[in-house]
Design a protein around this motif. Structure first.
Motif, mmCIF file in Angstrom:
data_model
loop_
_atom_site.group_PDB
_atom_site.id
_atom_site.type_symbol
_atom_site.label_atom_id
_atom_site.label_comp_id
_atom_site.label_asym_id
_atom_site.label_seq_id
_atom_site.Cartn_x
_atom_site.Cartn_y
_atom_site.Cartn_z
ATOM 1 N N CYS A 379 0.860 -1.181 0.000
ATOM 2 C CA CYS A 379 0.000 0.000 0.000
ATOM 3 C C CYS A 379 0.900 1.236 0.000
ATOM 4 N N LEU A 380 0.677 2.148 -0.930
ATOM 5 C CA LEU A 380 1.545 3.315 -1.095
ATOM 6 C C LEU A 380 0.890 4.553 -0.491
ATOM 7 N N ASN A 381 1.640 5.183 0.421
ATOM 8 C CA ASN A 381 1.191 6.435 1.037
ATOM 9 C C ASN A 381 -0.203 6.308 1.662
ATOM 10 N N SER A 382 -0.476 5.119 2.232
ATOM 11 C CA SER A 382 -1.759 4.819 2.900
ATOM 12 C C SER A 382 -2.956 4.941 1.970
ATOM 13 N N ARG A 383 -2.719 4.827 0.648
ATOM 14 C CA ARG A 383 -3.806 4.950 -0.324
ATOM 15 C C ARG A 383 -4.276 3.575 -0.771
ATOM 16 N N SER A 384 -5.570 3.437 -0.941
ATOM 17 C CA SER A 384 -6.132 2.215 -1.494
ATOM 18 C C SER A 384 -5.992 2.235 -3.011
ATOM 19 N N LEU A 385 -5.945 1.061 -3.612
ATOM 20 C CA LEU A 385 -5.814 0.948 -5.064
ATOM 21 C C LEU A 385 -7.027 1.472 -5.810
ATOM 22 N N ALA A 386 -8.154 1.524 -5.145
ATOM 23 C CA ALA A 386 -9.389 2.019 -5.756
ATOM 24 C C ALA A 386 -10.222 2.653 -4.657
ATOM 25 N N ARG A 387 -11.111 3.552 -5.042
ATOM 26 C CA ARG A 387 -11.989 4.178 -4.058
ATOM 27 C C ARG A 387 -13.422 3.705 -4.256
ATOM 28 N N LEU A 388 -14.249 3.917 -3.251
ATOM 29 C CA LEU A 388 -15.633 3.486 -3.306
ATOM 30 C C LEU A 388 -16.536 4.637 -3.722
ATOM 31 N N SER A 389 -17.524 4.319 -4.535
ATOM 32 C CA SER A 389 -18.501 5.322 -4.956
ATOM 33 C C SER A 389 -19.493 5.576 -3.826
ATOM 34 N N ALA A 390 -20.291 6.612 -3.975
ATOM 35 C CA ALA A 390 -21.452 6.791 -3.108
ATOM 36 C C ALA A 390 -22.445 5.665 -3.398
ATOM 37 N N PRO A 391 -23.292 5.313 -2.435
ATOM 38 C CA PRO A 391 -24.283 4.255 -2.686
ATOM 39 C C PRO A 391 -25.129 4.565 -3.918
ATOM 40 N N GLN A 392 -25.291 3.558 -4.790
ATOM 41 C CA GLN A 392 -26.095 3.734 -5.993
ATOM 42 C C GLN A 392 -27.560 3.940 -5.626
ATOM 43 N N ARG A 393 -28.204 4.847 -6.347
ATOM 44 C CA ARG A 393 -29.564 5.241 -5.995
ATOM 45 C C ARG A 393 -30.544 4.065 -6.063
ATOM 46 N N ASP A 394 -30.379 3.193 -7.072
ATOM 47 C CA ASP A 394 -31.346 2.119 -7.270
ATOM 48 C C ASP A 394 -31.033 0.868 -6.470
ATOM 49 N N THR A 395 -29.748 0.560 -6.250
ATOM 50 C CA THR A 395 -29.371 -0.694 -5.578
ATOM 51 C C THR A 395 -28.747 -0.490 -4.206
ATOM 52 N N GLY A 396 -28.228 0.712 -3.935
ATOM 53 C CA GLY A 396 -27.499 0.926 -2.683
ATOM 54 C C GLY A 396 -26.070 0.421 -2.725
ATOM 55 N N HIS A 397 -25.631 -0.158 -3.858
ATOM 56 C CA HIS A 397 -24.285 -0.699 -3.968
ATOM 57 C C HIS A 397 -23.236 0.422 -4.006
ATOM 58 N N GLU A 398 -22.097 0.149 -3.378
ATOM 59 C CA GLU A 398 -20.931 1.027 -3.470
ATOM 60 C C GLU A 398 -19.935 0.370 -4.424
ATOM 61 N N LEU A 399 -19.725 0.970 -5.576
ATOM 62 C CA LEU A 399 -18.903 0.374 -6.612
ATOM 63 C C LEU A 399 -17.453 0.828 -6.486
ATOM 64 N N LEU A 400 -16.548 0.049 -7.065
ATOM 65 C CA LEU A 400 -15.138 0.432 -7.094
ATOM 66 C C LEU A 400 -14.889 1.419 -8.225
ATOM 67 N N LEU A 401 -14.199 2.499 -7.896
ATOM 68 C CA LEU A 401 -13.865 3.524 -8.883
ATOM 69 C C LEU A 401 -12.343 3.684 -8.969
ATOM 70 N N ASP A 402 -11.867 4.075 -10.120
ATOM 71 C CA ASP A 402 -10.445 4.365 -10.375
ATOM 72 C C ASP A 402 -9.524 3.202 -9.998
ATOM 73 N N PRO A 403 -9.835 1.986 -10.435
ATOM 74 C CA PRO A 403 -8.923 0.862 -10.176
ATOM 75 C C PRO A 403 -7.725 0.933 -11.118
ATOM 76 N N PRO A 404 -6.747 0.036 -10.990
ATOM 77 C CA PRO A 404 -5.642 0.004 -11.958
ATOM 78 C C PRO A 404 -6.167 -0.204 -13.378
#
Length: 579
Positions: A379-404
């Motif tokens: 893990c570099l500089n305490s950063r995760s490889l991807a960030r989580l989205s806000a909960p999706q309006r229809d499903t409530g899912h938090e999706l992965l954003l900005d992955p490698p």
């Protein structure tokens, strides 16, 4: 907007009533074409706990010795889904005594009374499919001693649920939910008198799902090993039911089974459990072996990657590495930022693990479990490889954003063992650095030698690294984490230069490093679905800073010299508890 929502809600109620009415108008199933053979595997220990009134669903324990199952107020939607899916019926059938049968009968006919009207939380296609499979599998267990009136009510409810599935299976999300819905419909169409005509469309739809959802590596888009096992189990059940009915299995269905079986063998550790990645656990005890045996697929392991994972194996030591990109889009709702993380198991004992899915412990644990620091990787500089989205309006899912964007992978068989090499560019946009990892497993399985490198390769990446270094004048910090299983007894050794790891089998492993980084031992957690709270564990951390275009960090994990070549592991796993 408000008026439209009300009309939509009212329309849903009317439609549900229509399905229930239409099911009653259809010729009700009067019995089974042939008595199905039970295939599901339950837990005797969990069955005994259910008989005692201890309801453990989705990480919540509710004591209900004096009331039924359906009178209990569900703590959350996951609890409700588990009880409406009826997987607990496997456990009561595994217990198998008169008390377990009485409890199962009370809860099944209780569901018919309270929830059998075609609407409510249990009326989603995947839950209906899961429930129908259990009812049919355990019909002999459930109908023993019941009079004609109760038996007719059972068949009428099965008939209504089958009609519901025939109309609603397309509403199930692609992947495991849709496979559950279609398998339930096939089961019912083949088994129930008066429902035979519903099997053919479901068989064709299942073939289409096998072609579209199971990729060339035998994997799912979610990259969840436990979910793949559940899909594989459903496909083997459906194939067995079709063969018993003399219908045969479609080429697409058979090909999917043939692709998945070697992938699951690749994802299996030396102790028989699955690698825990992307929201998946180790799998129900015995389910993987049972499903592989039922598939009759003899191919041992996948060539190269299996659903994006690589496996090294020697001397009863297994290493499974996430060597691909995280799942994307809607498929990433359970995805973890775990690229290049690995797990290691020695014999029957997990040693290096990932923290796992915290979904059953609440939102904060679930989010923490998905982050890179919860995995055994850099893990570099305490950063995760991807960030989580806000909960999706229809499903409530938090999706992965900005992955490698890219993962490079190679595997080599060497004279002295096997080598894994891979690299990802997840930190390149911000720091200009590529993380490369090499793992060498020696041929006797007694050592793993690893190297993690941070590299700025191209002129553009070097310029980006230089800019990042100006903002971090003391160097860009990194942590390489090795999460340990809770049963591993870890102690700092050799004056702080090594860590000794004692396993319950009696084996001793020693972790060493080249001194480039600082070694420390810190608390960690192990997240298991069937526990009420996270288990305390430890993690080895190598910490340092990079100020150059190439920073290699070398480490090794090897059995102590005094550890026997073959250890007779007689220590038994602790029984499942509710603490």
């Amino acid at each position: 907007m408000f008026r439209s929502d009300r009309l939509s809600h009212r329309g849903t109620r009317v439609l549900n009533r229509w399905y229930a009415h239409r099911a009653r108008k259809q010729p009700a199933a009067t019995g089974f074409v042939s008595q199905p053979e039970p295939r599901t595997i339950g837990s005797f220990a969990r069955g005994r706990q259910l008989v005692a009134g201890n309801l453990l669903f989705a990480g919540y324990l509710v004591e209900s010795s004096s009331t039924g199952l359906w009178e209990v107020l569900a703590p959350d939607a996951a609890f409700d889904a588990e009880r409406h899916g009826f997987s607990w019926l496997d456990d009561l059938a595994a217990a198998g005594d008169l008390n377990a049968r009485a409890k199962a009968q009370k809860w099944v006919w209780g569901w018919i009374d309270v929830h059998g009207r075609g609407r409510g939380p249990g009326w989603s296609p995947n839950l209906a499919g899961r429930r129908v499979i259990r009812w049919i599998n355990h019909a002999l267990f459930l109908l023993a001693g019941q009079d004609k009136e109760q038996t007719d009510r059972f068949y009428l409810s099965l008939s209504q649920q089958t009609w519901f599935l025939s109309q609603r299976w397309k509403g199930a999300a692609p992947g495991l939910p849709r496979f559950e819905a279609l398998t339930g419909l096939i089961y019912a169409g083949l088994a129930l008198v008066g429902r035979e005509e519903l099997a053919d469309p479901a068989i064709r739809a299942l073939a289409e799902e096998c072609r579209e959802q199971i990729d060339a590596q035998g994997g799912l888009q979610t990259r969840n090993p436990e979910e793949l096992l559940e899909v594989f189990t459903l496909l083997t059940w459906a194939a067995a039911a079709l063969n018993e009915a003399g219908r045969g299995v479609s080429p697409e269905h058979a090909a999917a089974i043939e692709r998945i079986a070697p992938a699951l063998r690749t994802l299996r550790h030396a102790d028989g459990g699955l690698a825990r990645f992307h929201g998946g656990g180790r799998g129900l005890e015995g389910r993987l072996d049972h499903a592989l045996a039922a598939s009759h697929v003899t191919e041992k392991h996948a060539d190269g990657l299996a659903m994006g994972y690589a496996r090294l194996y020697a001397g009863r030591t297994s290493v499974v590495v996430d060597a691909s990109l995280p799942p994307k889009g809607e498929a990433s709702y359970n995805g973890h930022a775990s690229t290049l993380a690995f797990e290691l198991t020695s014999g029957r004992r997990p040693v290096i693990v990932n923290c796992g899915s915290g979904a059953t412990f609440g939102t904060e644990w679930r989010r923490a479990g998905r982050a890179t620091p919860s995995h055994s990787t850099l893990c570099l500089n305490s950063r995760s490889l991807a960030r989580l989205s806000a909960p999706q309006r229809d499903t409530g899912h938090e999706l992965l954003l900005d992955p490698p964007d890219e993962v490079l992978f190679a595997r080599h068989e060497l004279e002295e063992g096997a080598r894994f090499e891979a690299a990802h560019d997840g930190y390149t946009p911000e720091f200009g650095l590529t993380h490369a990892r090499t793992l060498d497993l020696v041929s006797n399985g007694r050592a793993v030698v690893g190297e993690d490198m941070l590299l700025a390769l191209e002129p553009k990446e070097k310029a980006r690294f230089d800019r990042a270094l100006k903002a971090h004048s003391e160097g860009i910090a990194f942590d390489i984490r090795f999460h340990l299983h809770p049963d591993v007894d870890a102690t700092i050794d050799m004056g702080g230069a090594a860590v000794s790891l004692g396993l319950k089998s009696g084996e001793i492993w020693v972790f060493r490093h080249d001194g480039v980084a600082t070694l420390r031992l810190e608390p960690s957690v192990y997240l298991e679905k069937n526990r009420l709270k996270p288990r305390s564990a430890k993690q080895i951390i190598l910490s340092g800073v990079t100020m150059e275009y190439a920073t290699p960090i070398r480490w090794a994990l090897s059995k102590a010299q005094e550890t026997a070549v073959a250890v007779r592991d007689l220590n038994r796993e602790e029984p499942e508890t509710f603490d």
